[in-house]
Design a protein around this motif. Structure first.
Motif, PDB file in Angstrom:
ATOM      1  N   LEU A 124       8.327  -3.600  76.574  1.00 28.15           N
ATOM      2  CA  LEU A 124       8.343  -4.661  75.561  1.00 28.15           C
ATOM      3  C   LEU A 124       9.608  -4.585  74.715  1.00 28.15           C
ATOM      4  O   LEU A 124      10.252  -5.609  74.447  1.00 28.15           O
ATOM      5  CB  LEU A 124       7.122  -4.513  74.648  1.00 28.15           C
ATOM      6  CG  LEU A 124       5.866  -5.242  75.063  1.00 28.15           C
ATOM      7  CD1 LEU A 124       4.733  -4.896  74.133  1.00 28.15           C
ATOM      8  CD2 LEU A 124       6.094  -6.744  75.045  1.00 28.15           C
ATOM      9  N   TRP A 128      12.528  -7.263  74.293  1.00 33.01           N
ATOM     10  CA  TRP A 128      12.740  -7.800  72.950  1.00 33.01           C
ATOM     11  C   TRP A 128      14.181  -7.600  72.494  1.00 33.01           C
ATOM     12  O   TRP A 128      14.821  -8.526  71.981  1.00 33.01           O
ATOM     13  CB  TRP A 128      11.763  -7.114  72.000  1.00 33.01           C
ATOM     14  CG  TRP A 128      12.163  -7.139  70.569  1.00 33.01           C
ATOM     15  CD1 TRP A 128      12.796  -6.156  69.882  1.00 33.01           C
ATOM     16  CD2 TRP A 128      11.971  -8.211  69.647  1.00 33.01           C
ATOM     17  NE1 TRP A 128      12.997  -6.536  68.604  1.00 33.01           N
ATOM     18  CE2 TRP A 128      12.504  -7.792  68.425  1.00 33.01           C
ATOM     19  CE3 TRP A 128      11.404  -9.479  69.742  1.00 33.01           C
ATOM     20  CZ2 TRP A 128      12.488  -8.595  67.300  1.00 33.01           C
ATOM     21  CZ3 TRP A 128      11.392 -10.275  68.620  1.00 33.01           C
ATOM     22  CH2 TRP A 128      11.914  -9.834  67.415  1.00 33.01           C
ATOM     23  N   THR A 136      12.893 -11.604  77.430  1.00 34.32           N
ATOM     24  CA  THR A 136      11.714 -11.711  76.572  1.00 34.32           C
ATOM     25  C   THR A 136      10.504 -12.141  77.381  1.00 34.32           C
ATOM     26  O   THR A 136       9.419 -11.553  77.254  1.00 34.32           O
ATOM     27  CB  THR A 136      11.976 -12.724  75.441  1.00 34.32           C
ATOM     28  OG1 THR A 136      13.197 -12.366  74.805  1.00 34.32           O
ATOM     29  CG2 THR A 136      10.864 -12.707  74.436  1.00 34.32           C
ATOM     30  N   LEU A 140       7.073  -9.982  77.975  1.00 35.46           N
ATOM     31  CA  LEU A 140       5.734 -10.488  77.656  1.00 35.46           C
ATOM     32  C   LEU A 140       4.824 -10.431  78.879  1.00 35.46           C
ATOM     33  O   LEU A 140       3.676 -10.001  78.804  1.00 35.46           O
ATOM     34  CB  LEU A 140       5.831 -11.933  77.156  1.00 35.46           C
ATOM     35  CG  LEU A 140       6.331 -12.117  75.735  1.00 35.46           C
ATOM     36  CD1 LEU A 140       6.543 -13.588  75.434  1.00 35.46           C
ATOM     37  CD2 LEU A 140       5.333 -11.547  74.749  1.00 35.46           C
ATOM     38  N   ALA A 143       3.808  -6.838  79.612  1.00 35.45           N
ATOM     39  CA  ALA A 143       2.796  -6.285  78.715  1.00 35.45           C
ATOM     40  C   ALA A 143       1.420  -6.834  79.072  1.00 35.45           C
ATOM     41  O   ALA A 143       0.448  -6.076  79.202  1.00 35.45           O
ATOM     42  CB  ALA A 143       3.139  -6.622  77.275  1.00 35.45           C
TER      43      ALA A 143
ATOM     44  N   PHE B  72       3.690  -7.417  70.909  1.00 31.86           N
ATOM     45  CA  PHE B  72       3.452  -8.690  71.601  1.00 31.86           C
ATOM     46  C   PHE B  72       3.513  -9.846  70.597  1.00 31.86           C
ATOM     47  O   PHE B  72       4.194 -10.851  70.809  1.00 31.86           O
ATOM     48  CB  PHE B  72       2.055  -8.623  72.233  1.00 31.86           C
ATOM     49  CG  PHE B  72       1.876  -9.488  73.430  1.00 31.86           C
ATOM     50  CD1 PHE B  72       2.058  -8.959  74.694  1.00 31.86           C
ATOM     51  CD2 PHE B  72       1.521 -10.806  73.307  1.00 31.86           C
ATOM     52  CE1 PHE B  72       1.885  -9.751  75.809  1.00 31.86           C
ATOM     53  CE2 PHE B  72       1.358 -11.598  74.415  1.00 31.86           C
ATOM     54  CZ  PHE B  72       1.540 -11.076  75.672  1.00 31.86           C
ATOM     55  N   ILE B  74       4.901  -9.832  67.638  1.00 27.47           N
ATOM     56  CA  ILE B  74       6.251  -9.951  67.074  1.00 27.47           C
ATOM     57  C   ILE B  74       7.146 -10.744  68.020  1.00 27.47           C
ATOM     58  O   ILE B  74       7.933 -11.587  67.603  1.00 27.47           O
ATOM     59  CB  ILE B  74       6.852  -8.552  66.825  1.00 27.47           C
ATOM     60  CG1 ILE B  74       6.081  -7.831  65.720  1.00 27.47           C
ATOM     61  CG2 ILE B  74       8.320  -8.654  66.447  1.00 27.47           C
ATOM     62  CD1 ILE B  74       6.449  -6.376  65.600  1.00 27.47           C
ATOM     63  N   MET B  75       6.992 -10.488  69.334  1.00 30.74           N
ATOM     64  CA  MET B  75       7.848 -11.173  70.302  1.00 30.74           C
ATOM     65  C   MET B  75       7.573 -12.671  70.330  1.00 30.74           C
ATOM     66  O   MET B  75       8.442 -13.460  70.686  1.00 30.74           O
ATOM     67  CB  MET B  75       7.632 -10.587  71.695  1.00 30.74           C
ATOM     68  CG  MET B  75       8.264  -9.223  71.845  1.00 30.74           C
ATOM     69  SD  MET B  75       7.932  -8.507  73.438  1.00 30.74           S
ATOM     70  CE  MET B  75       9.144  -9.338  74.445  1.00 30.74           C
ATOM     71  N   LEU B  76       6.343 -13.068  70.003  1.00 25.61           N
ATOM     72  CA  LEU B  76       6.004 -14.486  70.051  1.00 25.61           C
ATOM     73  C   LEU B  76       6.432 -15.214  68.787  1.00 25.61           C
ATOM     74  O   LEU B  76       6.430 -16.439  68.741  1.00 25.61           O
ATOM     75  CB  LEU B  76       4.484 -14.648  70.245  1.00 25.61           C
ATOM     76  CG  LEU B  76       3.983 -14.232  71.629  1.00 25.61           C
ATOM     77  CD1 LEU B  76       2.473 -14.275  71.675  1.00 25.61           C
ATOM     78  CD2 LEU B  76       4.567 -15.128  72.700  1.00 25.61           C
TER      79      LEU B  76
END
Lengths: 316, 164
Positions: A124, A128, A136, A140, A143, B72, B74-76
């Motif tokens: 992740l 990121w 990204t 995602l 994960a 997860f 935070i990435m969104l």
């Protein structure tokens, strides 16, 4: 102090084993893939092209280690190590020979499931920190996939905990009987499929799907850091194969002494080749199929296996 | 000073520095990393005190589950082209008051609860836990299971509410 020294030694050994396994694995993968696609694979360097990977390694080590200008530099640099270290740690609980596991702990089975889960964070963070849409999305996907497949994978190992009444790998090996192989066959299928998904290999390689996401979460990595991601993938594959060979096929139990260890390695190699075979035979899955397989097929299968073992146990 | 106390000190330093990063970092992804460091150190403490099962579960649930879900999320979150999401408002005074009050409460509550010697009353291995959960603690264990089932059903009802 000796405990720490042994720990350092085992860590070094695990790193070395993974490095060698990755070297042989990449060569084996290219050869098997070549044969499956009616090609020859690498053949120029050394006998059967064995030295090809060594040359590639040299290239990777000497390549420039590029950090993208927009990346979050510190996290970007540390992410491959967060992916790799837990995979290397997972090797220590596997019983390699009669009465010998580098880390003999009463929670060994859980350790093997829990510690590699840390590497999801590395994946992740890599996705990121690259500041790249492909990375990204890859992160995602990775994960979601790794969390989903952890469940059937953990469930598939529970039959052994039930049968042996212990989570210590050496206890399970003491209790191991040949008829566990047919009894836990459904669990083996679940374990095999979810292990492939857990290390993000085809047909579950959506996080790095090269035709749509370039290379997913490690799209921006180059040189040695990229090689660390690859080593983590092969390390995870080898650890999964060793673990499967030990518990589902009895590992070293069938032959005495060193022969048993050789047999364990041989069975694990067969499992690893089967994983490569699967990768080059099946097309990549769609994301919804991927999630559906984990939750609607593998999890019920693993639960069914648990019920079967639970029903059988009182008659043993 | 023996090796064990050195390990304990290292764990403490790692835990405290992880906590400090979590509190003072402005970048949300750094915060998540600080929190992860802190949680790993807590797992280390569990193993240090001999509760290996709890330590592994800490890794499994908090690192492999909770922290992954946080990253997860935070990435969104939408992020500006030049940086990651940062905390703009801090509410420093209120946060310090709440944290201080909570600290006071926990310390007062624990002072009576913790046994004099750490070896007492700590079930360490899975076998002891198994005996406790399927023996004297069976009712509590089952109640926990029922509670979790209720939570799961509630989540399904809340999430599926729009489709009907």
């Amino acid at each position: 102090m000796s405990g720490l020294a042994w720990g350092a030694l085992y860590g070094l050994a695990a790193g070395l084993v993974i490095a060698i396994a990755a070297l042989i694995g990449v060569w084996g993968e290219r050869k098997v893939a070549g044969r499956i696609q009616m090609r020859i694979g690498p053949q120029e360097l050394g006998p059967f092209g064995l030295l090809q990977t060594l040359a590639d390694t040299l290239k990777l080590v000497l390549k420039e280690d590029i950090t993208p200008a927009a990346a979050d530099v510190r996290i970007f640099r540390i992410a491959p190590l967060i992916v790799f270290a837990p995979i290397a740690m997972s090797f220590v609980i596997i019983p390699y020979a009669s009465g010998f596991a580098p880390l003999d702990t009463s929670v060994g089975i859980l350790f093997f499931m829990a510690v590699p889960a840390i590497s999801v964070i590395g994946v992740l963070l890599a996705g990121w920190s690259s500041r790249n849409t492909y990375a990204t999305i890859g992160g995602l996907r990775a994960a979601a996939q790794m969390i989903s497949y952890e469940l059937p994978r953990t469930l598939s190992i529970l039959p052994f905990v039930l049968l042996a009444g212990s989570m210590r790998p050496l206890d399970i090996m003491d209790e191991w009987r040949w008829w566990w192989i047919p009894l836990t066959f459904i669990a083996f299928i679940v374990y095999f499929i979810s292990s492939i998904a857990e290390v993000n290999r085809g047909p579950f390689d959506l996080p790095e799907a090269e035709s749509e996401l370039v290379a997913g979460y490690f799209a921006d990595y180059s040189g040695i850091r990229w090689a660390i991601f690859m080593m983590a993938e092969y390390g995870g594959m080898v650890a999964a194969a060793l673990f499967g060979a030990v518990f589902w096929f009895g590992g070293y139990l069938h032959l005495p002494g060193a022969l048993g260890v050789i047999m364990l390695i041989a069975v694990a190699t067969l499992l690893a080749v089967a994983m490569i075979w699967v990768k080059w035979t099946f097309p990549r899955m769609r994301p919804d199929q991927l999630m559906g397989t984990a939750w609607k097929v593998l999890t019920p299968m693993a639960l069914l296996q648990l019920v079967i073992v639970g029903v059988v146990i009182p008659w043993l | 000073m023996n090796l064990e106390s050195v390990i304990f000190a290292i764990l403490g330093i790692v835990a405290v520095s992880g906590g400090i990063v979590t509190v003072f970092a402005r970048d949300v992804s750094r915060m998540a990393m600080g929190l992860g460091t802190f949680l790993v150190a807590v797992a280390g403490f569990f193993v240090y005190w001999g509760a290996t099962f709890l330590g592994i579960v800490q890794l499994f649930v908090y690192i492999g589950g909770v922290l992954v879900l946080m990253i997860f999320a935070i990435m969104l979150v939408h992020r500006s082209p030049d940086g990651s999401p940062t905390i703009e408002t801090r509410h420093d005074v209120a946060a310090i008051a709440v944290a201080g009050g909570l600290f006071f409460l926990v310390v007062t509550a624990l002072r009576g609860a913790v046994p004099d010697s750490v070896d007492q009353g700590i079930t360490s291995g899975p076998a002891e836990l198994n005996e406790a959960f399927l023996g004297p603690m069976l009712t509590h264990f089952e109640m926990g299971g029922v509670l979790l089932l209720a939570v799961l059903v509630a989540v399904v009802v809340i999430l599926g509410g729009d489709e009907r």
